[in-house]
Scaffold this active site. Structure first.
Site, PDB file in Angstrom:
ATOM      1  NE  ARG A  48      78.124  19.841  14.708  1.00 20.38           N
ATOM      2  CZ  ARG A  48      77.376  19.766  15.789  1.00 20.38           C
ATOM      3  NH1 ARG A  48      76.122  19.323  15.744  1.00 20.38           N
ATOM      4  NH2 ARG A  48      77.834  20.114  16.959  1.00 20.38           N
ATOM      5  N   GLY A  49      79.771  16.680  15.795  1.00 18.44           N
ATOM      6  CA  GLY A  49      79.422  16.459  17.197  1.00 18.44           C
ATOM      7  C   GLY A  49      80.002  15.108  17.615  1.00 18.44           C
ATOM      8  CB  ALA A  50      82.007  14.122  20.553  1.00 18.40           C
ATOM      9  NE  ARG A  91      85.854  17.756  12.638  1.00 16.88           N
ATOM     10  CZ  ARG A  91      84.910  18.452  13.290  1.00 16.88           C
ATOM     11  NH1 ARG A  91      83.698  17.970  13.440  1.00 16.88           N
ATOM     12  NH2 ARG A  91      85.187  19.632  13.812  1.00 16.88           N
ATOM     13  CD  GLN A 199      79.811  24.393  14.657  1.00 14.00           C
ATOM     14  OE1 GLN A 199      79.959  25.602  14.809  1.00 14.00           O
ATOM     15  NE2 GLN A 199      80.816  23.601  14.328  1.00 14.00           N
ATOM     16  CG  ASP A 240      84.397  17.896  20.555  1.00 12.32           C
ATOM     17  OD1 ASP A 240      84.057  19.018  20.974  1.00 12.32           O
ATOM     18  OD2 ASP A 240      83.861  17.333  19.579  1.00 12.32           O
ATOM     19  CE  LYS A 250      83.164  23.562  17.242  1.00  6.20           C
ATOM     20  NZ  LYS A 250      84.169  23.166  16.205  1.00  6.20           N
TER      21      LYS A 250
END
Ligand code: MRU
Length: 342
Positions: A48-50, A91, A199, A240, A250
Site C-alpha cells: 500500500r501507499g501510492a 484501488r 497505518q 495519493d 489518507k
C-alpha cells in the site's frame, strides 16, 4: 540498505513484498505469482501507499508476461492488456497505480511489432525495474529538497504512513524527515494512529523506531490538542493524488490541515511528480470506500453493533488553500504555483 517494500523475485518468477498487514508484530515477506494474488495483496493492503502501488502495478504486468502460456506475441500482449485493466481497477484513488501500469504499457507499445515473446517479457520487467529504481532515487531527491524546510529541533506531525513502506524505499513525508536527520538535524515526530487501519501506529511508529527517530504516537483526534499545546512545529504528509485544486491523502488529513491553519502551523505535502494529476479536479476523483467491518471490528473484537450503518472513505481531499507547500523531487511549490507535469 534496508529491505525494499516490493521487488521482483527472478527465481520464483513472482512479485515479492513485505506483508505490511503483519507489522509491527512480524516482518515477513510473501510472493505473489498471479494477477489475482497481486490484486488480493493490493486490496488487503499487504502492499500500500501510492508510490509502492505504482511499482506493484508495473511488476504486475511483468508477472502477467512471465506467467503467460501464450506462444503468440499478439495473444501475449492481449493478456498483458487485460491484466493492466484488472490491476488498475483494484484501488481507484492513488494515481500511481495506473501511472505504473500505463508506463509499462507505453514501453510495450514501442515494441508492439516484436514477434519475440522473450523480448516482450523482458521489456515489461525492465520498465518495472526502472520504476522501482527511480522511486528510491526520486524519494532521496525529494527528501534532500524538503530538508530545507526543517530546522534543527523541529517536531513534525504526520498522518498515515508515507515512509519507506509506502514506497519502494526511503519514503516521501518520512523521507524528508530521514534526510533532515541524515544531515544531523534533531527531528522528532508525532504519528497519528490513522483509524481505521492504523497505518500510523503499525507502520510509521515501527519504521521510525527502527531508525531510532524519536516518535510519539497519538490518536487521530488528539492533533488539535497537541497543536494548541504548542507541541507541533510543522505538519508533513504524503499524497495519493494531487489535482488542480486539492491533495488527496489518507482520511483524516483534511482535519489536520484545517487545524494546522487555525494554529498557524505550516502544512506540507511531500509527493513525487508521478502523484500529480493536474488534468483533473477534486470532483473528478473517485474516493475508495472500504468495508464497514474495518470500523465495526478490530480483529476478533466487535467494536460496534454488527449491522450499524457505516461510512468508510479511505481518503479525503484537502483544498490547496490549506497547503503551505508541496515538496517534490523537482523543487518546492507553493500553491497556487504547481510543477509543469507535461
Ligand atoms: O490506504 P493506504 O495505506 O494505501 O493509504 C496511504 C496513504 O494515504 C499515504 O499517505 C499516501 O499513499 C502517500 S505514501 C508516500
Amino acid at each position: 540498505m534496508s529491505l525494499r517494500t516490493i521487488w521482483w523475485d527472478s527465481e520464483k518468477r513472482a512479485v515479492a513484498m513485505i506483508d505490511q498487514t503483519l507489522l509491527p508484530e512480524r516482518l515477513e515477506t510473501i510472493e505473489v505469482d498471479s494477477i489475482d494474488g497481486l490484486c488480493e495483496a493490493i486490496l488487503a493492503l499487504r502492499v500500500r501507499g501510492a508510490p509502492a502501488l505504482g511499482a506493484a502495478g508495473a511488476y504486475g504486468l511483468a508477472l502477467a508476461a512471465a506467467r503467460s502460456d501464450s506462444t503468440d506475441p499478439t495473444a501475449l500482449l492481449q493478456e498483458i492488456e487485460k491484466a493492466a485493466e484488472i490491476i488498475k481497477g483494484a484501488r481507484p484513488t492513488a494515481i500511481n497505480l495506473s501511472w505504473g501500469v500505463d508506463r509499462v504499457m507505453r514501453a510495450l507499445d514501442e515494441i508492439k511489432a516484436s514477434d519475440d515473446l522473450d523480448e516482450i517479457r523482458s521489456a515489461a520487467l525492465k520498465e518495472a525495474e526502472s520504476i522501482a529504481e527511480e522511486d528510491v532515487a526520486t524519494n532521496r531527491a525529494l527528501g534532500d529538497v524538503g530538508t530545507s524546510l526543517l530546522e534543527d529541533g523541529d517536531v513534525v506531525l504526520t498522518h498515515c504512513n508515507a515512509g519507506r513502506l509506502a514506497c519502494v524505499g526511503w519514503g516521501t513525508a518520512l523521507g524528508v524527515i530521514r534526510s533532515a536527520v541524515a544531515e544531523g538535524k534533531k527531528i522528532s515526530v508525532y504519528a497519528c494512529e490513522t483509524r481505521p487501519l492504523h497505518q500510523g501506529s503499525r507502520l510509521t511508529a515501527w519504521e521510525l523506531s527502527e531508525d531510532e527517530i524519536p516518535v510519539t504516537l497519538i490518536c487521530d483526534n488528539m492533533s488539535g490538542m497537541v497543536m494548541r499545546e504548542g507541541r507541533i512545529d510543522k505538519v508533513i504528509v504524503g499524497a495519493d493524488r494531487i489535482t488542480k485544486d486539492a491533495v488527496f491523502n489518507k482520511i483524516g488529513t483534511y482535519s489536520h490541515a484545517v487545524l494546522a491553519k487555525a494554529h498557524n502551523i505550516p502544512f506540507y505535502v511531500a509527493a513525487p511528480i508521478s502523484t500529480f494529476d493536474l488534468d483533473s479536479l477534486e470532483k473528478d476523483v473517485v474516493i475508495e470506500e472500504r468495508d464497514a467491518d474495518e470500523i465495526r471490528r478490530l480483529g476478533d473484537k466487535q467494536l460496534a453493533p454488527p449491522d450499524v450503518k457505516v461510512y468508510n472513505p479511505a481518503f479525503d481531499a484537502t483544498p490547496l488553500e490549506l497547503v503551505t507547500a508541496i515538496i517534490t523531487e523537482r523543487g518546492i511549490y507553493r500553491p497556487p504555483e504547481m510543477p509543469d507535469v507535461g
